[in-house]
Every structure is written in structure tokens, then in C-alpha cells.
Design an enzyme around this catalytic site. Structure first.
Site, mmCIF file in Angstrom:
data_model
loop_
_atom_site.group_PDB
_atom_site.id
_atom_site.type_symbol
_atom_site.label_atom_id
_atom_site.label_comp_id
_atom_site.label_asym_id
_atom_site.label_seq_id
_atom_site.Cartn_x
_atom_site.Cartn_y
_atom_site.Cartn_z
ATOM 1 N N GLU A 356 55.228 -6.985 60.312
ATOM 2 C CA GLU A 356 53.591 -7.278 60.735
ATOM 3 C C GLU A 356 53.223 -8.700 59.365
ATOM 4 O OE1 GLU A 356 52.078 -5.637 61.873
ATOM 5 O OE2 GLU A 356 53.500 -3.802 62.692
ATOM 6 N N GLY A 357 54.593 -9.469 59.323
ATOM 7 C CA GLY A 357 54.615 -11.057 58.913
ATOM 8 C C GLY A 357 54.740 -11.305 57.679
#
Length: 375
Positions: A356-357
Site C-alpha cells: 500500500e506504499g
């Protein structure tokens, strides 16, 4: 608990708790060893409608608010976060359709998932992880269709999804497409044999001259990167609730063990240094839960939480590493053994700082937001 729950929320959480303890928990250790989660293990979740919680009511879903949905998935993650993420990833894909797609696309998505199916969100490539703009997979117009070519990696639900939200380069820029499983030329590649989070299916996706209609484009051509990033702002905040579930389980296990493990003639919970570790764990769990809850409330009021989501994800998932490591420390040598669950919690937690980053990218996002705010 640091939150004030409504009676309805408490009732839902208890129902989910009872189901997950009875229907899933007994099989988690074996699934973790095998690195897979059989489809039949999700039937109780489907029967409860957990796959439809975030789908709007007008499309046949529960239309549940983010705040309550997060509470439910925290409870699931206490038993296994990979299992929870398999369900949550459908919502990750859904958010792209809801934010930028047409009502017809949203209806098609919801009708597919309502049959007890999963969805997949796929943007990462071998050479494009944090740098999502470096995609090399292409979509070339051919009449009323597009021809898709390329490889995606680390696709959560890659081998178990029925519907895929995937990003390709077109003449206009990065563009989002919906792709059905079984479309000719679309195949599932290698399955990742991961350190942790092993109940979550992660694979390659291979697109070899895959033909899809232009009607499968989500939003405007060339606006796919913005669509993906707006969706991920919400998703990285929501995924943090799974982190809280892991931390709460780690704390529960550590306290229970410290009360029965004796050294020097007394339970180790009586030792000041152990008390300090447990207290710090509790502080991080409660602070993380409050931060997630507040971020969910912002999302329920329509905020895209670009800065707030990055803060939430970074703080919670950094705390996870410390809390799960401390749980292993409380158990001592036994904490390093598969006989006890805390080693698995520690393995499962690491990926949260990456997907998710990465947390390094989140810090850059936070700093950029601050730079704009303080002009």
C-alpha cells in the site's frame, strides 16, 4: 478499549468474533505452513455477507460506514490478517470503480462479488513499485477494443479473484481497466512463497494480447494514476485496522503468557522490566486504534485523507514492528518457536511497512502535504 462502541457495533463484532474463532482459527496454522487458504474457509464469511460490507446499498451491498467496517476487520485480523486482507482487497479494487467508474461498472462489480467472488487490484510491476508512473504494461486501441500486454507482480488475490482492476499505459497516459478472469490471453503467473501473511494469495498476472472492450475503461483515459492514488489513500488507511488487530492479538498473548510464566519464583508479569514492555505495547495499540478510528471518520465524511491516511499507515505499521517484536521478547525462546503464535504475528507484520506504499514513500507524501499547507 479506547473507543466508545454502539450496541449495533458491539453486536456485529461479537458475531464476527464467534464465527472467526470457530470456523477459521483452528485451520490458520496449517494454512500458514502450506502458504494457502482454501476457498471453503471463506464460505462462513460469505454467508455473513462480509464480502459485501463496503458495497453501496444501491448495488445490493450493506453500504456500511468505514468506521464500523474497520472495527469488524480488526476483529478478523486478530485471528489472521491475511484472511482478512483477502476480503479487504475486494474493497481496494471497488474504491477505484466507485470513485471514477460508471454506475453500470459499479453494478457489474457488485453483481460479480455478490456471488461469493473476490476482486484484485493490480498496479505493481517488476520495475514499477513505489514509482507507479514507470509502468510498462500497455493498452493499445484497436477499433472499439483495447489490446493489453504486460506483467503485474505482487497482485493480492491474483489467483482467487474473478474480477481485476488493472492499470496500463495508453497514448493518453496510465489508464485503469476492468478485466474478467478467463479473458483469453490473461493467465495467472507464479505464486509468491512469502515470509508471512501467507493466507493472503499473491501472484503474477500475465497479459498476452488480452482484448477487452473500451467500455471496460474506468474513468477517463490517461487519468488512471490519479484514480489509483486516490483509492490507495483510502486503502492504506483502512489496511491499518488489520495492523491494530495483529497488535491486539500480540498484546493479548504476551499478557496471558507473562501471567503464567514463572522465573525466580514468581510470574514474570511481576517484574518491572516486563511490566514496562507490556505497558508500551498497550500504549501503541490504543494510540493506533484511536488514529485508525479518527481516519475512518474522516473518510466517512468524504475526505480522501491523502496526508491523514499516510500518517495513519506509517504510525500504525511502524508500531506493529515494535509490538510484535516485543511479544516475541516476552515469550523468550518460546517466542521464536512455531509452538506459539507470536512468531507468526511478527512475520505477518513486516509486509505492512511495504505494501500500500512503503512507509518511506508515505513520509515523502506527508512532507509534501506539509509544504503546501505552510506556504
Amino acid at each position: 478499549m479506547s473507543l466508545i462502541y454502539t450496541e449495533d457495533q458491539l453486536s456485529l463484532i461479537k458475531m464476527v468474533h464467534d464465527m472467526i474463532e470457530k470456523e477459521v482459527k483452528p485451520y490458520v496454522a496449517e494454512c500458514d505452513r502450506k502458504g494457502e487458504c482454501p476457498d471453503e474457509l471463506f464460505k462462513p464469511a460469505f454467508d455473513m455477507g462480509l464480502h459485501m460490507l463496503e458495497i453501496p446499498e444501491e448495488y445490493g451491498g450493506a453500504g456500511m460506514d468505514y468506521e464500523t467496517t474497520a472495527m469488524i476487520f480488526e476483529e478478523i485480523a486478530k485471528v489472521d490478517a491475511g484472511y482478512a486482507d483477502t476480503l479487504v482487497t475486494t474493497f481496494v479494487a471497488l474504491r477505484n470503480v466507485i470513485l471514477a467508474g460508471t454506475p453500470e461498472q459499479a453494478r457489474y462489480f457488485a453483481d460479480t462479488i455478490n456471488q461469493g467472488k473476490f476482486a484484485c487490484f493490480a498496479i505493481t510491476e517488476p520495475g514499477a513499485g513505489s514509482d507507479a508512473g514507470a509502468l510498462r504494461a500497455t493498452a493499445v486501441a484497436d477499433g472499439d477494443d483495447y489490446i493489453l500486454n504486460g506483467v503485474k507482480v505482487f497482485a493480492t488475490n491474483g489467483a482467487c479473484a474473478s474480477l481485476y482492476v488493472v492499470f496500463f499505459k495508453t497514448e493518453e497516459g496510465v489508464t485503469a481497466f476492468m478485466v474478467d478472469r478467463g479473458t483469453p490471453g490473461f493467465t495467472i503467473g507464479a505464486h509468491e512463497d512469502k515470509m508471512g501473511f501467507r493466507l493472503s494469495n499473491t501472484t503474477e498476472l500475465i497479459f498476452d494480447n488480452v482484448r477487452v472492450p473500451a467500455a471496460n475503461i474506468i474513468g477517463e483515459k490517461g487519468k488512471g494514476l490519479k484514480i489509483a492514488l486516490n483509492s490507495l489513500n483510502l486503502s492504506r488507511a483502512f489496511i491499518s485496522t488489520l495492523g491494530v488487530g495483529i497488535m491486539q492479538r500480540a498484546l493479548d498473548e504476551a499478557v496471558a503468557y507473562a501471567k503464567v510464566r514463572e522465573q525466580f519464583g514468581k510470574p514474570i508479569i511481576k517484574f518491572e522490566m516486563v511490566q514496562g514492555i507490556l505497558a508500551d505495547m498497550a500504549i501503541k495499540v490504543e494510540a493506533s486504534r484511536c488514529l485508525v478510528n479518527n481516519t475512518m471518520k474522516l473518510m466517512d465524511h468524504g475526505s480522501l485523507v491523502r496526508k491523514e491516511g499516510s500518517i495513519c499507515k506509517t504510525f500504525v505499521t511502524d508500531c506493529m514492528q515494535e509490538v510484535t517484536s516485543d511479544a516475541v521478547q516476552i515469550f523468550g525462546g518460546y517466542g521464536y518457536s512455531r509452538e506459539y503464535p507470536v512468531e507468526k504475528l511478527m512475520r505477518d507484520s513486516k509486509v505492512f511497512q511495504i505494501f500500500e506504499g512503503t512507509n518511506q514513500i508515505q513520509r515523502q507524501t506527508i512532507a509534501k502535504c506539509l509544504e503546501k499547507e505552510y506556504k
